[in-house]
Design an enzyme around this catalytic site. Structure first.
Site, PDB file in Angstrom:
ATOM      1  CD  GLN A 697      -2.828  -0.976  -0.125  1.00  8.97           C
ATOM      2  OE1 GLN A 697      -3.533  -0.017  -0.370  1.00  8.97           O
ATOM      3  NE2 GLN A 697      -2.719  -2.004  -0.949  1.00  8.97           N
ATOM      4  CG  HIS A 700      -1.705   2.328  -3.772  1.00  9.95           C
ATOM      5  ND1 HIS A 700      -2.192   2.180  -5.043  1.00  9.95           N
ATOM      6  CD2 HIS A 700      -2.063   1.195  -3.109  1.00  9.95           C
ATOM      7  CE1 HIS A 700      -2.823   1.015  -5.158  1.00  9.95           C
ATOM      8  NE2 HIS A 700      -2.748   0.395  -3.996  1.00  9.95           N
ATOM      9  CD  GLU A 766      -8.287   1.305   0.626  1.00 10.69           C
ATOM     10  OE1 GLU A 766      -8.696   1.236  -0.540  1.00 10.69           O
ATOM     11  OE2 GLU A 766      -7.188   1.817   0.937  1.00 10.69           O
ATOM     12  CG  HIS A 767      -6.683  -2.674   1.960  1.00 11.76           C
ATOM     13  ND1 HIS A 767      -6.235  -1.450   1.474  1.00 11.76           N
ATOM     14  CD2 HIS A 767      -7.382  -3.250   0.945  1.00 11.76           C
ATOM     15  CE1 HIS A 767      -6.640  -1.305   0.226  1.00 11.76           C
ATOM     16  NE2 HIS A 767      -7.338  -2.368  -0.118  1.00 11.76           N
ATOM     17  CG  ASP A 800      -5.506  -4.050  -4.424  1.00 12.17           C
ATOM     18  OD1 ASP A 800      -6.536  -3.681  -3.833  1.00 12.17           O
ATOM     19  OD2 ASP A 800      -4.408  -3.484  -4.285  1.00 12.17           O
ATOM     20  CG  HIS A 859     -51.506  11.376   6.591  1.00 11.92           C
ATOM     21  ND1 HIS A 859     -51.353  12.584   5.970  1.00 11.92           N
ATOM     22  CD2 HIS A 859     -50.387  10.647   6.306  1.00 11.92           C
ATOM     23  CE1 HIS A 859     -50.182  12.610   5.354  1.00 11.92           C
ATOM     24  NE2 HIS A 859     -49.579  11.439   5.531  1.00 11.92           N
TER      25      HIS A 859
END
Length: 873
Positions: A697, A700, A766-767, A800, A859
């Protein structure tokens, strides 16, 4: 080393991370563009200050009151880039070797305090302007030639009056951030723009001040004019805003798209000209040249050429080959370095140095490093006071016949030792060691984990919105014409004549190797199987009471837009992760959007995936313009009902903007930030596996963050992971990006699995990777995560690409509220009610009573009329 202040005042703030807090008055970005910051440092906030200094030394010019620190800590701050530190007069002799970077500090407002001044200046704290004998101060400062003189006020001081006093006695005021504002409508605080306008000198009848606009490399782009109003707006929006002599406020790039991000504002030495340092997007000049003074020269020009080549190199370009062949580039750098060393004549040295700079800068651009980044590192090194010995490393020394001692030979080539790296060393720009900052909760429970695990900051939402909103409005109003224009501008695909590639897609656009086709097909099938299994077998149906049947059934979203990042990268995996579940859900219209290559074509991998999932078209555009085209539709682009897919912060902001526009009527999947992973590892974990997962990661981007939670590991076990991390990182082609990400990544040592999971659930990664004993059992306690990878044989990479789970996941802590993309992202649920007469009799009284309580008579009557009818029947 003396330094010139960019502005004639300092801004005093609380210790980091106080910058940016609402109570601080000015945001972190606003303080940054003013260039100087003042801290009072004590043992409690020292670590935070050092961490801040390691990350932001080039961004700020920090001044420190260090009267409560030990000498070693003071030297550490100077080594980290402190421009000036203030010590007690009796401490000065300890720092004589640091010259003008150390000055005395005294407290009070009596002019006799000036006796403590040295040739390097003086700081007076707790300055009470109501007791100041201005005339005597003026006389004494001139007599004693006290320069520079800094004064810091007592609390609750009238800052406007304080600034006047400072001007009269030729002092530099230190202004508390809490009393300042960049918002001109905030009358409770003193406007920064007002301070500046009262300081500058203009010889124009309209009071405007000439403003030189420069890029980050210091190259002058042009001359404009500023007013108090334009400066206020520039600081507030963090963009280039100036004063047009004819049209009022001028927001640079509002119509052309050639926008500016404001980096720094400064005044010249005579206070009669401003300087704006900006990050320029596109060109500054209205002519076909970068700036109004002509094209760039030398190294800045080379950088622009390399950036252009990286995006769209001509066929057969040597530079393009260098970008794609890391070994060739590495060999050329070493070859040119040796040729430079061998050159003898001045003209040969110049020639070989130019060659080496070309290849070195190619290496930097390939890694996403700018010339400004390099210069920041040079500047940071210039401020260091601790000097390395400077000997050549082993194999290079040996090659030149330089003898090394046994101790030096035993030392690892990267200059590290077996001792754990300190937080300061982890941020040191001149150390080769790639390592994560470590926090040990088993030894120190006082660690501020929230601060330690804070994600890398992003641009302010207001700054981004100022950039993307004009683009979105343009595409909405002008359709294909605007969309094509932005694609020509940003992707350099000037040959493109249509912004959309319609199905059926020509076979010649899907020419791929058999290996790539097989990899895509395998991944396609696994993703299809997993998402097909998520289908609801039959509608939900419940009889809540006799005669009252409630149902829920699903229907696919009819038209979806799938954003696939592209440009220089090829991301068929994202096309698969979005396209396959859309196909499985039965969406009638699937529209992909991805930036084209420089020749106007879409990458063949993405075209192949679009063909397999049955997409109706591919929008050949990226960024906010692609999002706008799918949200509102154009002559060629189909309007969609929901937009999904990852992107940078501009894409994310554009998605959120259109989703809030009722005229667009479009939904989105989730907000997102930079990629991140959290690995939980115990004594059973393989250090090489742990390091590889962290690095997967970190590569990235420099704004990615990786976290290791180590459960009861010994120093030796921790060191094994750190050694693997460094070794593997140094072998990666994106090592410089990894180095940037690791700079704000951390290792946290805890005692138990429960402690580790508590931290993970709070962080909401995230992971999440579980490299622990009995990982399946630990999954039961996972509350917040985008996707979980269980056990040592499950690297994040399989998620991924090919395992079948989706990789479009919530980041930046949004896993607490959002799910990752799944089949449910492409369907909507509709409920139904079906009542018999008996059912209405059973529930009717409750309905009528609640309608009566809410005073909604229509109603109530809708039920009572039916009930009366049943009674009459």
């Amino acid at each position: 080393m003396e330094t010139t202040l960019p502005l004639p005042f300092l801004v005093s703030v609380a210790a980091p991370p106080g910058l940016g807090g609402e109570t601080e008055g000015l945001s972190r970005e606003e303080v940054s563009c003013l260039g100087t910051v003042f801290f009072e440092v004590n043992p409690k906030n020292l670590e935070k200050i050092q961490r801040f200094l390691g990350r932001h030394n080039a961004e700020f010019q920090p001044y420190f009151d260090v009267t409560r620190l030990q000498a070693d800590d003071v030297i550490s701050l100077l080594d980290g880039g402190a421009r000036k530190v203030f010590v007690k007069p009796e401490q000065l002799s300890q720092y004589a070797e640091f010259g003008s970077r150390v000055a005395p500090v005294v407290s009070g407002s009596n002019f006799h305090l000036l006796d403590s001044a040295t040739e390097h200046g003086l700081l007076i704290t707790d300055f009470d302007q109501t007791r100041c004998e201005v005339a005597k101060f003026m006389e004494q400062t001139k007599t004693k030639k006290v320069s520079p003189l800094f004064i810091k006020p007592i609390p609750e001081t009238n800052l406007e009056h304080f600034i006047d006093i400072a001007a009269q006695i030729s002092a530099i005021p230190i202004l508390p951030s809490t009393g300042l504002t960049a918002d001109k409508s905030n009358t409770a605080k003193l406007s920064i723009a007002k301070i500046l306008s009262s300081t500058w000198k203009s010889d124009r009848s309209d009071g405007l001040i000439p403003t030189v606009v420069c890029d980050e490399n210091g190259t002058a782009l042009g001359l404009v004019y500023s007013s108090e109003e334009s400066v206020a707006e520039a600081i507030r929006t963090q963009t280039g805003v100036y004063q047009s002599r004819k049209r009022g406020l001028w927001y640079k790039g509002a119509t052309s798209g050639d926008t500016q991000e404001l980096i720094r504002i400064s005044l010249d030495c005579d206070n009669d000209a401003l300087k704006f340092v900006v990050k320029q997007k596109g060109r500054f000049c209205h002519l076909e040249q970068a700036g109004c003074f002509g094209e760039m020269k030398g190294i800045p020009r080379l950088e622009q050429t390399l950036l252009s080549r990286k995006q769209s190199a001509p066929a057969g370009s040597y530079t393009a080959r260098l970008f794609s062949d890391e070994k060739l580039l590495r060999a050329k750098i070493m070859e040119e370095a040796e040729e430079l060393c061998d050159a003898q004549k001045p003209e040969d040295v110049a020639f070989e140095a130019a060659d080496l700079i070309y290849f070195a800068l190619t290496r930097a651009v390939a890694a996403g490093v700018s010339l400004a980044d390099i210069e920041k590192n040079l500047d940071a090194k210039a401020w260091k006071v601790k000097r390395r010995k400077g000997d050549a490393k082993g194999k290079w020394a040996e090659k030149e016949g330089i003898k090394t001692t046994k101790a030096e030979e035993a030392k690892p080539a990267n200059g590290t030792s077996d001792a754990p790296v300190t937080k300061e060393a982890a941020k040191d720009p001149v150390t080769d060691r790639i390592t994560m900052t470590r926090y040990d909760l088993t030894k120190d429970a006082r660690v501020d984990l929230d601060a330690a695990l804070k994600r890398p900051s992003q641009k302010s939402s207001e700054t981004i919105m100022n950039i993307i909103k004009p683009i979105i409005d343009d595409v909405r109003q002008n359709g294909d014409k605007a969309l094509l224009s932005y694609t020509h501008k940003f992707e350099k695909a000037t040959s493109l004549t249509s912004p959309v590639l319609k199905a059926p897609f020509p076979k010649e656009l899907m020419q791929l190797s058999p290996e790539t086709i097989k990899a895509i097909d395998v991944s396609f099938e696994n993703i299809r199987k997993f998402h097909s299994a998520q289908k609801e077998e039959k509608p939900l149906q419940v009889e809540t009471m006799p005669g009252v049947v409630c149902s829920r059934f699903s229907r696919p979203i009819e038209a979806v837009g799938l954003y696939v990042p592209g440009g220089t990268a090829v991301l068929p995996s994202t096309a698969l992760m979005l396209g396959v579940p859309a196909m499985v859900a039965g969406c009638k219209k699937i529209v992909l959007a991805s930036p084209p290559r420089a020749d106007g074509t879409c990458t063949p991998e993405i075209v192949y995936v679009a063909h397999k999932v049955g997409a109706e078209s591919i929008v050949l555009a990226g960024g906010a313009q692609a999002v706008a085209a799918m949200a509102y539709g154009t002559e060629s682009v189909t309007k969609v009902d929901k937009i999904l897919g990852p992107g940078n912060q501009f894409v994310t902001a554009a998605k959120m903007h259109v989703s809030n526009d009722t005229n667009a009527g479009v939904g989105i999947d989730m907000p997102a930030g930079p990629s991140e992973v959290l690995v939980i590892a115990d004594k059973d974990a393989n250090p090489a596996f742990v390091a590889s997962d962290l690095l997967s990661q970190a590569e990235h981007g420099v704004d990615s963050q990786v976290v290791l939670i180590a459960i009861d590991l010994t120093e030796k076990e921790l060191q094994a992971i750190e050694d693997e991390l460094h070794r593997q990182a140094m072998e990666l082609p994106r090592v410089d990006i990894v180095r940037g990400a690791i700079a704000h990544s951390v290792t946290v040592v805890v005692k138990t699995v429960d402690e580790a999971l508590d931290i993970s659930n709070s962080y909401a990664p995230e992971h999440l990777i579980l490299q622990i004993k009995n990982p399946e059992k630990a999954v039961e306690k996972v509350m917040n995560a985008g996707s979980v990878f269980i056990g040592e044989w499950t690297p994040e990479s399989v998620g991924d690409y090919s395992a079948g789970v989706n990789h479009s996941l919530p980041t930046y802590g949004y896993a607490k509220q959002y799910s990752g993309v799944n089949l449910g992202s492409f369907v909507k649920h509709i409920t139904s009610s079906n009542l018999t007469a008996e059912g209405l009799r059973n529930v009717g009284e409750a309905v009528m009573q609640l309608a009566k309580v809410e005073e909604l008579e229509a109603h109530r009557r809708a039920v009572s009329i039916r009930m009366d009818y049943m009674k009459r029947s």
